[in-house]
Each structure stands twice: as structure tokens, then as C-alpha cells.
Design a protein around this motif. Structure first.
Motif, PDB file in Angstrom:
ATOM      1  N   VAL A 191       0.857  -1.195   0.000  1.00  0.00           N
ATOM      2  CA  VAL A 191       0.000   0.000   0.000  1.00  0.00           C
ATOM      3  C   VAL A 191       0.890   1.240   0.000  1.00  0.00           C
ATOM      4  O   VAL A 191       1.815   1.339   0.807  1.00  0.00           O
ATOM      5  CB  VAL A 191      -0.914   0.026   1.244  1.00  0.00           C
ATOM      6  N   VAL A 192       0.624   2.151  -0.914  1.00  0.00           N
ATOM      7  CA  VAL A 192       1.371   3.406  -0.993  1.00  0.00           C
ATOM      8  C   VAL A 192       0.477   4.550  -0.499  1.00  0.00           C
ATOM      9  O   VAL A 192      -0.664   4.662  -0.945  1.00  0.00           O
ATOM     10  CB  VAL A 192       1.793   3.698  -2.454  1.00  0.00           C
ATOM     11  N   ILE A 193       0.982   5.350   0.423  1.00  0.00           N
ATOM     12  CA  ILE A 193       0.264   6.545   0.879  1.00  0.00           C
ATOM     13  C   ILE A 193       1.125   7.769   0.564  1.00  0.00           C
ATOM     14  O   ILE A 193       2.306   7.808   0.930  1.00  0.00           O
ATOM     15  CB  ILE A 193       0.012   6.528   2.412  1.00  0.00           C
ATOM     16  N   SER A 194       0.540   8.727  -0.140  1.00  0.00           N
ATOM     17  CA  SER A 194       1.238   9.986  -0.429  1.00  0.00           C
ATOM     18  C   SER A 194       0.309  11.152  -0.145  1.00  0.00           C
ATOM     19  O   SER A 194      -0.906  10.975  -0.041  1.00  0.00           O
ATOM     20  CB  SER A 194       1.653  10.082  -1.907  1.00  0.00           C
ATOM     21  N   GLY A 195       0.893  12.321  -0.095  1.00  0.00           N
ATOM     22  CA  GLY A 195       0.104  13.533   0.095  1.00  0.00           C
ATOM     23  C   GLY A 195       1.057  14.665   0.391  1.00  0.00           C
ATOM     24  O   GLY A 195       2.198  14.421   0.779  1.00  0.00           O
ATOM     25  N   PRO A 196       0.590  15.893   0.229  1.00  0.00           N
ATOM     26  CA  PRO A 196       1.491  17.017   0.467  1.00  0.00           C
ATOM     27  C   PRO A 196       1.822  17.186   1.936  1.00  0.00           C
ATOM     28  O   PRO A 196       1.091  16.718   2.808  1.00  0.00           O
ATOM     29  CB  PRO A 196       0.693  18.224  -0.050  1.00  0.00           C
ATOM     30  N   SER A 197       2.914  17.869   2.172  1.00  0.00           N
ATOM     31  CA  SER A 197       3.348  18.231   3.509  1.00  0.00           C
ATOM     32  C   SER A 197       2.211  18.977   4.220  1.00  0.00           C
ATOM     33  O   SER A 197       1.610  19.879   3.641  1.00  0.00           O
ATOM     34  CB  SER A 197       4.574  19.133   3.313  1.00  0.00           C
ATOM     35  N   GLY A 198       1.870  18.562   5.436  1.00  0.00           N
ATOM     36  CA  GLY A 198       0.826  19.263   6.200  1.00  0.00           C
ATOM     37  C   GLY A 198      -0.549  18.659   6.075  1.00  0.00           C
ATOM     38  O   GLY A 198      -1.480  19.092   6.740  1.00  0.00           O
ATOM     39  N   VAL A 199      -0.703  17.614   5.250  1.00  0.00           N
ATOM     40  CA  VAL A 199      -2.048  17.065   5.021  1.00  0.00           C
ATOM     41  C   VAL A 199      -2.448  16.025   6.079  1.00  0.00           C
ATOM     42  O   VAL A 199      -3.597  15.630   6.168  1.00  0.00           O
ATOM     43  CB  VAL A 199      -2.162  16.492   3.583  1.00  0.00           C
ATOM     44  N   GLY A 200      -1.454  15.566   6.854  1.00  0.00           N
ATOM     45  CA  GLY A 200      -1.766  14.582   7.899  1.00  0.00           C
ATOM     46  C   GLY A 200      -1.497  13.146   7.479  1.00  0.00           C
ATOM     47  O   GLY A 200      -1.961  12.201   8.120  1.00  0.00           O
ATOM     48  N   LYS A 201      -0.695  12.947   6.427  1.00  0.00           N
ATOM     49  CA  LYS A 201      -0.518  11.576   5.920  1.00  0.00           C
ATOM     50  C   LYS A 201       0.260  10.674   6.868  1.00  0.00           C
ATOM     51  O   LYS A 201       0.033   9.473   6.899  1.00  0.00           O
ATOM     52  CB  LYS A 201       0.112  11.565   4.527  1.00  0.00           C
ATOM     53  N   THR A 202       1.157  11.255   7.661  1.00  0.00           N
ATOM     54  CA  THR A 202       1.928  10.411   8.587  1.00  0.00           C
ATOM     55  C   THR A 202       1.000   9.811   9.641  1.00  0.00           C
ATOM     56  O   THR A 202       1.092   8.614   9.946  1.00  0.00           O
ATOM     57  CB  THR A 202       3.063  11.226   9.246  1.00  0.00           C
ATOM     58  N   GLU A 228       6.029 -13.148   3.126  1.00  0.00           N
ATOM     59  CA  GLU A 228       5.511 -13.797   4.347  1.00  0.00           C
ATOM     60  C   GLU A 228       4.010 -13.608   4.500  1.00  0.00           C
ATOM     61  O   GLU A 228       3.430 -14.073   5.476  1.00  0.00           O
ATOM     62  CB  GLU A 228       6.218 -13.225   5.582  1.00  0.00           C
ATOM     63  N   GLY A 229       3.408 -12.836   3.599  1.00  0.00           N
ATOM     64  CA  GLY A 229       1.961 -12.635   3.628  1.00  0.00           C
ATOM     65  C   GLY A 229       1.516 -11.422   4.408  1.00  0.00           C
ATOM     66  O   GLY A 229       0.327 -11.227   4.653  1.00  0.00           O
ATOM     67  N   ARG A 230       2.470 -10.590   4.821  1.00  0.00           N
ATOM     68  CA  ARG A 230       2.095  -9.376   5.568  1.00  0.00           C
ATOM     69  C   ARG A 230       1.956  -8.183   4.627  1.00  0.00           C
ATOM     70  O   ARG A 230       2.704  -8.062   3.648  1.00  0.00           O
ATOM     71  CB  ARG A 230       3.133  -9.072   6.654  1.00  0.00           C
ATOM     72  N   ASP A 231       0.986  -7.310   4.936  1.00  0.00           N
ATOM     73  CA  ASP A 231       0.797  -6.093   4.154  1.00  0.00           C
ATOM     74  C   ASP A 231       1.854  -5.066   4.564  1.00  0.00           C
ATOM     75  O   ASP A 231       2.209  -4.977   5.737  1.00  0.00           O
ATOM     76  CB  ASP A 231      -0.602  -5.506   4.394  1.00  0.00           C
ATOM     77  N   VAL A 232       2.337  -4.323   3.584  1.00  0.00           N
ATOM     78  CA  VAL A 232       3.395  -3.335   3.840  1.00  0.00           C
ATOM     79  C   VAL A 232       2.917  -1.960   3.369  1.00  0.00           C
ATOM     80  O   VAL A 232       2.336  -1.845   2.284  1.00  0.00           O
ATOM     81  CB  VAL A 232       4.697  -3.714   3.100  1.00  0.00           C
ATOM     82  N   ILE A 233       3.144  -0.944   4.204  1.00  0.00           N
ATOM     83  CA  ILE A 233       2.724   0.409   3.844  1.00  0.00           C
ATOM     84  C   ILE A 233       3.934   1.312   3.618  1.00  0.00           C
ATOM     85  O   ILE A 233       4.826   1.404   4.472  1.00  0.00           O
ATOM     86  CB  ILE A 233       1.817   1.014   4.932  1.00  0.00           C
ATOM     87  N   LEU A 234       3.969   1.944   2.461  1.00  0.00           N
ATOM     88  CA  LEU A 234       5.026   2.902   2.132  1.00  0.00           C
ATOM     89  C   LEU A 234       4.454   4.304   2.217  1.00  0.00           C
ATOM     90  O   LEU A 234       3.396   4.561   1.619  1.00  0.00           O
ATOM     91  CB  LEU A 234       5.529   2.721   0.691  1.00  0.00           C
ATOM     92  N   GLU A 235       5.122   5.202   2.920  1.00  0.00           N
ATOM     93  CA  GLU A 235       4.730   6.615   2.886  1.00  0.00           C
ATOM     94  C   GLU A 235       5.787   7.308   2.052  1.00  0.00           C
ATOM     95  O   GLU A 235       6.900   7.567   2.526  1.00  0.00           O
ATOM     96  CB  GLU A 235       4.670   7.183   4.305  1.00  0.00           C
ATOM     97  N   ILE A 236       5.452   7.567   0.799  1.00  0.00           N
ATOM     98  CA  ILE A 236       6.460   8.083  -0.142  1.00  0.00           C
ATOM     99  C   ILE A 236       5.866   9.197  -1.002  1.00  0.00           C
ATOM    100  O   ILE A 236       4.653   9.398  -1.007  1.00  0.00           O
ATOM    101  CB  ILE A 236       7.021   6.943  -1.041  1.00  0.00           C
ATOM    102  N   ASP A 237       6.727   9.891  -1.760  1.00  0.00           N
ATOM    103  CA  ASP A 237       6.229  11.002  -2.572  1.00  0.00           C
ATOM    104  C   ASP A 237       5.753  10.501  -3.944  1.00  0.00           C
ATOM    105  O   ASP A 237       5.791   9.301  -4.232  1.00  0.00           O
ATOM    106  CB  ASP A 237       7.301  12.099  -2.687  1.00  0.00           C
ATOM    107  N   VAL A 238       5.310  11.448  -4.779  1.00  0.00           N
ATOM    108  CA  VAL A 238       4.711  11.087  -6.072  1.00  0.00           C
ATOM    109  C   VAL A 238       5.733  10.427  -7.015  1.00  0.00           C
ATOM    110  O   VAL A 238       5.408   9.471  -7.720  1.00  0.00           O
ATOM    111  CB  VAL A 238       4.098  12.339  -6.744  1.00  0.00           C
ATOM    112  N   VAL A 239       6.958  10.927  -6.995  1.00  0.00           N
ATOM    113  CA  VAL A 239       7.997  10.358  -7.872  1.00  0.00           C
ATOM    114  C   VAL A 239       8.228   8.890  -7.512  1.00  0.00           C
ATOM    115  O   VAL A 239       8.354   8.024  -8.389  1.00  0.00           O
ATOM    116  CB  VAL A 239       9.313  11.176  -7.742  1.00  0.00           C
ATOM    117  N   GLY A 240       8.245   8.603  -6.221  1.00  0.00           N
ATOM    118  CA  GLY A 240       8.412   7.217  -5.765  1.00  0.00           C
ATOM    119  C   GLY A 240       7.206   6.367  -6.136  1.00  0.00           C
ATOM    120  O   GLY A 240       7.347   5.214  -6.556  1.00  0.00           O
TER     121      GLY A 240
END
Ligand code: 5GP
Length: 192
Positions: A9-20, A94-106
Motif C-alpha cells: 500500500v502506498v500513501i502519499s500527500g502534500p506536507s501538512g495534510v496529515g498523511k503520517t 511472508e503474507g504481511r501487508d506493507v505500507i510505504l509513505e512516499i512522494d509522487v515520484v516514488g
């Protein structure tokens, strides 16, 4: 080992939007793994080595790029950020879901290399509200806030146009945004 691979799962968003905050809540609710990125940006008092990031120097980062150690990477402002490949592949295997918090280029790189990933972009309710939130953090002077605001607008436009995202959600109310993201991930998992 599980017979079913985990979901990336990839989560992105601008600085200040609360994505972390959204990302960390999602990790907890899904029982997923947060991918710890490697970065050359200086460590701040709020950061814990190995939990928030692996802090490295430019030489180490460039070696990681050259050796193919990174699943994706980008230069954000003046610093490198990248996702170590090994841990992500291991957890998915291993069957575990992984979350990346990355920018649009990534996210664009992930869209190409891992087409089964689910990518979500978090938007603010409006540009005015984003500017208000950036100011409310009061971590930096007005010139830095304006630079972050321009960068955020550019990133939101790039996200709309690049085709890397499956879903766009709005963080007007934090709990609702978390529920929405959680629902998108669970619906996606139920469908595959
Ligand atoms: P910060 O320095 O505020 O923690 O992060 C700055 C930006 O870098 C954020 O937009 C964040 O999502 C992005 N970022 C963090 N880690 C990675 C990564 O591993 N790869 C990419 N492409 N971007 C990242």
C-alpha cells in the motif's frame, strides 16, 4: 511462510495534510508493516533512527542506488529518500501487508515495478485549508511555509496527472480519512 502474498500500500500527500498520522493508524488497524525509508535528510528531535528513517550520508545512499538496494527513490528538496527493497519483499512474501509513505515520484516507480500495489493520495479539503494547517504548525518562517505550499500544490497536480494513484481521499476530518483509507484497503483485499 503464507500461501498468499501481502498487499503493498502506498500513501502519499502534500506536507501538512496529515498523511503520517493516517499511515501510522492504518499500520495499526491493518496489522501491517511500516516500511522504514533510508534518507540523507538530517535527523530531527522528533525522529528515531530505525523507526522513522535510517539516516545515512550521501555516499551510502548513492551506493544503495548503484547496488539496486532500493525499490524506489527520489530527491525531495535537497535530500534523498528511498525504500529498502529487501525488507519489503520479505514481508510481502511472508503474507504481511506493507505500507510505504512516499512522494509522487516514488509512487510512479512503484506503479511500474509493483503493478499490484494499491496507491492512495491524501488531499487537503482545499488549498486555503492546507495553507492554514502549514501556518498552524508554526515550525518555520513564512518564506519556508510559502515554499512548502507551492511545492504541495505542484505535488497535488502531479498526483492527479501521473496515473500512479488508485484513489484520492480528502482529509477534512482525520478519523473519517483513516476510516476511508482503511475501507479502500480492505475492499481491495476482499476483491483479489
Ligand atoms: P519528511 O522529511 O517530512 O519526513 O518527508 C519528506 C517527503 O519525503 C514526504 O513527502 C515523504 O512522503 C517523502 N518520503 C519519505 N520516505 C520516502 C521514500 O522512501 N521514498 C520517496 N520517494 N519519498 C519518501
Amino acid at each position: 511462510m503464507s500461501d498468499k502474498r501481502g498487499l503493498l500500500v502506498v500513501i502519499s500527500g502534500p506536507s501538512g495534510v496529515g498523511k503520517t498520522t493516517i499511515t501510522h493508524q492504518l499500520v495499526q488497524r491493518l496489522g501491517a508493516v511500516f516500511s522504514v525509508s533510508m534518507t540523507t535528510r538530517p535527523k530531527t528531535a522528533a525522529d528515531t533512527e530505525g523507526v522513522d528513517y535510517y539516516f545515512v550520508d550521501t555516499e551510502r545512499f548513492e551506493r544503495a542506488i548503484a547496488d539496486g538496494e532500493l525499490l524506489e527513490w527520489a530527491k525531495v528538496f535537497t535530500n534523498y529518500y528511498g525504500t529498502p527493497r529487501g525488507p519489503v519483499e520479505h514481508e510481502l512474501h511472508e503474507g504481511r501487508d506493507v505500507i510505504l509513505e512516499i512522494d509522487v515520484v516514488g509512487a510512479e516507480q512503484i506503479r511500474k515495478s509493483m503493478p499490484d500495489a494499491l496507491a492512495i493520495f491524501v488531499n487537503p479539503p482545499s488549498e486555503e485549508e492546507l495553507l492554514r494547517r502549514l501556518r498552524a504548525r508554526a515550525r518555520e518562517g513564512e518564506d519556508v511555509i510559502q515554499r512548502r505550499f507551492s511545492e504541495a500544490k505542484r505535488e497535488m497536480q502531479q498526483a492527479r496527472e501521473c496515473g500512479a494513484y488508485d484513489h484520492f481521499i480528502v482529509n477534512e476530518n482525520l478519523d473519517e480519512a483513516i476510516n476511508h483509507a482503511y475501507q479502500l484497503v480492505t475492499d481491495h483485499k476482499a476483491a483479489v
